[in-house]
Enzyme design. Structure first.
Site, mmCIF file in Angstrom:
data_model
loop_
_atom_site.group_PDB
_atom_site.id
_atom_site.type_symbol
_atom_site.label_atom_id
_atom_site.label_comp_id
_atom_site.label_asym_id
_atom_site.label_seq_id
_atom_site.Cartn_x
_atom_site.Cartn_y
_atom_site.Cartn_z
ATOM 1 C CG ASN A 128 -1.921 -1.165 1.170
ATOM 2 O OD1 ASN A 128 -1.954 -1.912 0.195
ATOM 3 N ND2 ASN A 128 -2.691 -1.344 2.237
ATOM 4 C CB THR A 173 -18.655 38.734 -27.924
ATOM 5 O OG1 THR A 173 -19.565 39.517 -28.692
ATOM 6 C CG2 THR A 173 -17.562 39.627 -27.390
ATOM 7 C CG HIS A 174 -22.565 36.376 -28.382
ATOM 8 N ND1 HIS A 174 -23.480 35.829 -27.504
ATOM 9 C CD2 HIS A 174 -22.216 37.573 -27.850
ATOM 10 C CE1 HIS A 174 -23.686 36.680 -26.503
ATOM 11 N NE2 HIS A 174 -22.929 37.751 -26.683
ATOM 12 C CB SER A 296 -9.888 12.217 -47.471
ATOM 13 O OG SER A 296 -10.810 11.354 -48.107
ATOM 14 C CE LYS A 302 -12.038 16.609 -46.190
ATOM 15 N NZ LYS A 302 -12.793 17.728 -45.657
ATOM 16 C CG ASN A 304 -9.586 16.165 -43.381
ATOM 17 O OD1 ASN A 304 -10.219 17.049 -43.934
ATOM 18 N ND2 ASN A 304 -9.630 14.899 -43.759
ATOM 19 C CD GLU A 309 -10.886 16.891 -37.130
ATOM 20 O OE1 GLU A 309 -12.044 16.799 -37.513
ATOM 21 O OE2 GLU A 309 -9.937 16.389 -37.761
ATOM 22 C CE1 TYR A 336 -4.456 -0.261 -2.072
ATOM 23 C CE2 TYR A 336 -5.587 -2.267 -1.383
ATOM 24 C CZ TYR A 336 -4.948 -1.523 -2.363
ATOM 25 O OH TYR A 336 -4.821 -2.030 -3.629
ATOM 26 C CD GLN A 341 -4.966 -3.587 -8.826
ATOM 27 O OE1 GLN A 341 -4.246 -4.055 -7.958
ATOM 28 N NE2 GLN A 341 -5.712 -4.343 -9.608
ATOM 29 C CE LYS A 344 -1.147 0.693 -10.015
ATOM 30 N NZ LYS A 344 -0.778 -0.729 -9.832
HETATM 31 N N1 ARG Z 1 -1.454 -3.489 -7.104
HETATM 32 C C1 ARG Z 1 -1.973 -2.956 -5.916
HETATM 33 C C2 ARG Z 1 -2.567 -1.560 -6.132
HETATM 34 O O1 ARG Z 1 -2.267 -0.970 -7.100
HETATM 35 C C3 ARG Z 1 -0.916 -2.873 -4.878
HETATM 36 C C4 ARG Z 1 -1.460 -2.787 -3.504
HETATM 37 C C5 ARG Z 1 -2.082 -4.067 -3.113
HETATM 38 N N2 ARG Z 1 -2.455 -4.004 -1.734
HETATM 39 C C6 ARG Z 1 -3.326 -4.870 -1.197
HETATM 40 N N3 ARG Z 1 -3.615 -4.701 0.054
HETATM 41 N N4 ARG Z 1 -3.876 -5.819 -1.917
HETATM 42 O O2 ARG Z 1 -3.310 -1.071 -5.347
#
Ligand code: ARG
Length: 466
Positions: A128, A173-174, A296, A302, A304, A309, A336, A341, A344
């Site tokens: 953690n 404006t607008h 295109s 074209k 583009n 975009e 935790y 997770q 991430k």
């Molecule tokens: N891969 C886990 C995460 O990103 C690591 C931490 C895992 N901790 C746990 N108590 N299972 O959170």
């Protein structure tokens, strides 16, 4: 992206199981819980080595008898971590399903190389605090790069604005023609926005610059660990104080960083939107370098503005990543939770997407050309109406009377001169009152901030893993 996290046909029954460092786990459950970590964590592998080295050194200095690691043993661990880091940089580092994530991969590799020394590395820490410190080390470098690239974008906009400061442009404006403006005012309006977005990024950089290591699972450990030392070794400004907060700040921090990046992406997207409009044949104010357009498959004519975009859509994605993390987090109780997770992927994607967008827009702005005839040709008499009313005010007429008089005689303004009009706004920040040096100063101070942060970090890493 692999499909490692998805259930595969060959995981037939729940009796198929893998022996992992922390016990036996059913294949399908392992695949579901490890999720994309097997791939995403590769981005954190270098940070995991750095964090582990600092932890090993701290353990060797811990006042217990016998020591958990002697000074020589800690040095051997750091040396091996250096080797693992090298394999990461050479893309030879693989996270196995049975490892679950990068943290247990590094522990397995240390144990394979050093036996019992490897088994000791996890003393006084948890995945953690480990993942939290990895993410912060990764984010620190990523934010410095993003801030630097954003300074490049602010500089490109400032340069463009300064070069064409005297070129008139219809202010809108607008979206409708409104008042006389200039290319200098348009470009530096966005330079200033980017500089403010950089301030937000620097704020989240400071929040990120705190060390969670030693919080372990979130409740500390009954060992005389030195959290200040670990923090110093890693080059953080300070340790996070409360160990429970150190773990719970995960996700919250990512959300803050994504929000700061969302601000920047909003700015980028608006620049992109303006450029798409002003480069339309119907406007023709600016021309985007040819390399930024794509053709295109069916229409030979074209070219583009795909890059622009995609910047617009990526702004939507980054705002969405922030929203995803906020939603993951808002219902999570304290301590935790594995939910974290899942923050991430949006976080790492957000960092990569924002940086790529900033870099490509800076290149695009640096290559813009200006078509002065088109810009001047867009002025009609009405654009000068407000200025004309204010000229009457300056001669003593009450504003509302001047407004009506001009409104009744708009056709009289058809021969007004846009260059003269933009030269008349000499007050602070007006078309003729822009101080480009202000932007240059802020860009230079941003570069100084990046340089300082990078030197400090590189120095810390070199000391740990020479
Ligand atoms: N891969 C886990 C995460 O990103 C690591 C931490 C895992 N901790 C746990 N108590 N299972 O959170």
């Amino acid at each position: 992206m692999t499909n490692d996290y998805v259930w595969q046909e060959d995981m037939k029954t729940s009796s198929d199981a893998k022996t992992t460092t922390v016990g036996t786990i059913d294949d399908e459950i392992l695949a579901f819980t490890a999720g994309k970590d097997l791939v995403l964590d590769l981005q954190l592998a270098e940070s995991d080595c750095i964090g582990s080295a600092a932890h090993a050194i701290m353990l060797s200095k811990m006042p217990v008898n016998p020591p958990v690691l002697t000074t020589e043993e800690a040095a051997a661990v750091c040396k091996e971590l250096g080797t693992i880091r090298k394999s990461v940089l050479e893309r030879a580092f693989v996270i196995e399903a049975a490892d679950q994530d990068v943290h247990l991969t590094v522990e397995r590799k240390l144990t394979e190389a050093l036996g019992d020394l490897g088994k000791k590395i996890h003393t006084g820490r948890s995945r953690n605090d480990q993942v939290a410190v990895d993410l912060r080390l990764f984010a620190k470098q990523a934010l410095l790069e993003l801030i630097e690239d954003s300074a490049d974008l602010a500089e490109a906009l400032t340069r463009f604005g300064e070069t064409h400061q005297k070129v008139p442009m219809v202010g809108r404006t607008h979206m409708q023609p409104a008042m006389p403006s200039s290319v200098g005012l348009w470009a530096t309006s966005y330079a200033e926005a980017v500089l403010e977005d950089i301030q937000s990024l620097r704020l989240v950089y400071e929040l990120n610059d705190q060390c969670p290591l030693g919080a372990a699972a979130g409740y500390g450990v009954p060992l005389p660990i030195d959290r200040q030392l670990t923090s110093d070794l890693l080059g953080f400004a300070r340790p996070l104080h409360n160990v429970a907060h150190a773990i719970q700040a995960r996700g919250k921090l990512e959300y803050q960083i994504l929000q700061a990046m969302g601000q920047l992406m909003i700015t980028l997207s608006r620049v992109a939107q303006d450029l798409m409009l002003f480069t339309l044949p119907e406007f023709g104010y600016f021309t985007i370098p040819k390399v930024f357009g794509t053709g295109s498959s069916i229409m030979p004519n074209k070219n583009n503005p795909d890059v622009l975009e995609l910047i617009r859509s990526k702004a939507g994605l980054v705002l969405g990543y922030g929203s995803a993390v906020g939603h993951i987090l808002h219902a999570a109780p304290g301590g935790y939770n594995r939910d974290l997770q899942d923050s991430k992927e949006p976080f790492l994607e957000g960092l990569a997407t924002t940086r790529a967008s900033v870099r490509i827009l800076a290149r695009c702005v640096a290559g813009l050309t200006v078509n002065e005839d088109k810009l001047r040709g867009a002025f009609d008499g009405g654009v000068f109406a407000t200025d004309a009313a204010l000229a009457l005010v300056a001669a003593g007429m009450p504003f509302r009377d001047a407004y009506h008089q001009v409104k009744a005689n708009l056709a009289d303004l058809d021969n007004e001169d846009p260059d003269a009009a933009i030269a008349r706004k000499t007050h602070l920040g007006g078309t003729a009152g822009l101080h480009f040096g202000l932007y240059a100063d802020r860009i230079a101070s941003t570069r100084g901030f990046v340089e300082k942060g990078r030197t400090h970090f590189d120095h810390a890493v070199r000391r740990l893993l020479s």
